[in-house]
Scaffold this motif. Sequence first.
Motif, PDB file in Angstrom:
ATOM      1  N   PHE A   8       0.824  -1.206   0.000  1.00  7.52           N
ATOM      2  CA  PHE A   8       0.000   0.000   0.000  1.00  7.52           C
ATOM      3  C   PHE A   8       0.864   1.264   0.000  1.00  7.52           C
ATOM      4  O   PHE A   8       0.491   2.275  -0.616  1.00  7.52           O
ATOM      5  N   TYR A   9       2.006   1.192   0.644  1.00  2.63           N
ATOM      6  CA  TYR A   9       2.916   2.343   0.622  1.00  2.63           C
ATOM      7  C   TYR A   9       3.436   2.576  -0.792  1.00  2.63           C
ATOM      8  O   TYR A   9       3.417   3.712  -1.286  1.00  2.63           O
ATOM      9  N   TYR A  10       3.903   1.513  -1.460  1.00  2.00           N
ATOM     10  CA  TYR A  10       4.415   1.660  -2.828  1.00  2.00           C
ATOM     11  C   TYR A  10       3.312   2.152  -3.763  1.00  2.00           C
ATOM     12  O   TYR A  10       3.557   2.993  -4.644  1.00  2.00           O
ATOM     13  N   ALA A  11       2.091   1.654  -3.560  1.00  2.03           N
ATOM     14  CA  ALA A  11       0.967   2.080  -4.406  1.00  2.03           C
ATOM     15  C   ALA A  11       0.660   3.560  -4.200  1.00  2.03           C
ATOM     16  O   ALA A  11       0.339   4.286  -5.149  1.00  2.03           O
ATOM     17  N   SER A  12       0.784   4.022  -2.957  1.00  2.03           N
ATOM     18  CA  SER A  12       0.495   5.438  -2.664  1.00  2.03           C
ATOM     19  C   SER A  12       1.492   6.361  -3.353  1.00  2.03           C
ATOM     20  O   SER A  12       1.168   7.513  -3.673  1.00  2.03           O
ATOM     21  N   GLN A  13       2.718   5.859  -3.605  1.00  2.00           N
ATOM     22  CA  GLN A  13       3.717   6.670  -4.282  1.00  2.00           C
ATOM     23  C   GLN A  13       3.414   6.808  -5.762  1.00  2.00           C
ATOM     24  O   GLN A  13       3.936   7.703  -6.439  1.00  2.00           O
ATOM     25  N   LYS A  14       2.576   5.910  -6.281  1.00  2.00           N
ATOM     26  CA  LYS A  14       2.268   5.896  -7.706  1.00  2.00           C
ATOM     27  C   LYS A  14       0.902   6.494  -8.015  1.00  2.00           C
ATOM     28  O   LYS A  14       0.565   6.709  -9.182  1.00  2.00           O
ATOM     29  N   THR A  15       0.100   6.745  -6.987  1.00  2.79           N
ATOM     30  CA  THR A  15      -1.301   7.118  -7.186  1.00  2.79           C
ATOM     31  C   THR A  15      -1.600   8.448  -6.527  1.00  2.79           C
ATOM     32  O   THR A  15      -1.285   8.659  -5.358  1.00  2.79           O
ATOM     33  N   SER A  16      -2.216   9.340  -7.283  1.00  2.09           N
ATOM     34  CA  SER A  16      -2.683  10.603  -6.726  1.00  2.09           C
ATOM     35  C   SER A  16      -4.207  10.548  -6.617  1.00  2.09           C
ATOM     36  O   SER A  16      -4.853   9.654  -7.168  1.00  2.09           O
TER      37      SER A  16
END
Length: 231
Positions: A24-32
Amino acid sequence: MVSAGSSQSRCRKSHSTKNLENIFYYASQKTSEQDVGSEPDADWMTEFLNLACQTQVKTMQMLWADILSQELATHGSFSVKALRTLTLMTQREASWFQLACQLSSIIGGENNHKLVTGVLRPASNLGLVRARWDKISLGQHRMPYNHILQLIELGLIFDRELEISPSVHHDTSLVHGQSHYSLRPRLKGCKLLYYRFTPIGDELAKLIESDVLSSYQEHLEQLLHKHFSPQ
């Protein structure tokens, strides 16, 4: 007294939670916030959580994060079958699939990926020249046949080579990386030989952002110029 079984169970839950936190952390870096569309299907999300929590390797967690990011942006980007296939892949097999994506092309404007392996030169009308294959040795480009077989076993590539016959009357498009070709056979009956990605392979290929392999691209261009009239 705490039993060994309950201790192991807590340990597994702890690892699963940590794995999901990383994803979820890695996904948050890719998603606005602008990228987020509708909420993912509840059943899909349950399956995602159950499968993704097993992944401990960072590179694989990054792939799961990419799936979540793309699914948040566009509902239905990945099927549950694709998620289950990803759980079967080791880090090494994922690297082989990434290479297969680097070697793949899009032919005739279709959306599926094709791994071109050669050209069939037709026999002459008088029979003086036999039909023969002009093959690309994928082993020379870090994709030996046993890697192909493993990707077939995983359900990412169909289990046989297929043929396509570009028309002599109009151009057939072929896109490899950033290179675009319009092909017209020099001889009628010329055929391209290729491995085709399965629907699941095409789904997971959306996760791969990689440059083409220069050695293969040079070999492919030589093959195309020899048997077709690339524009």
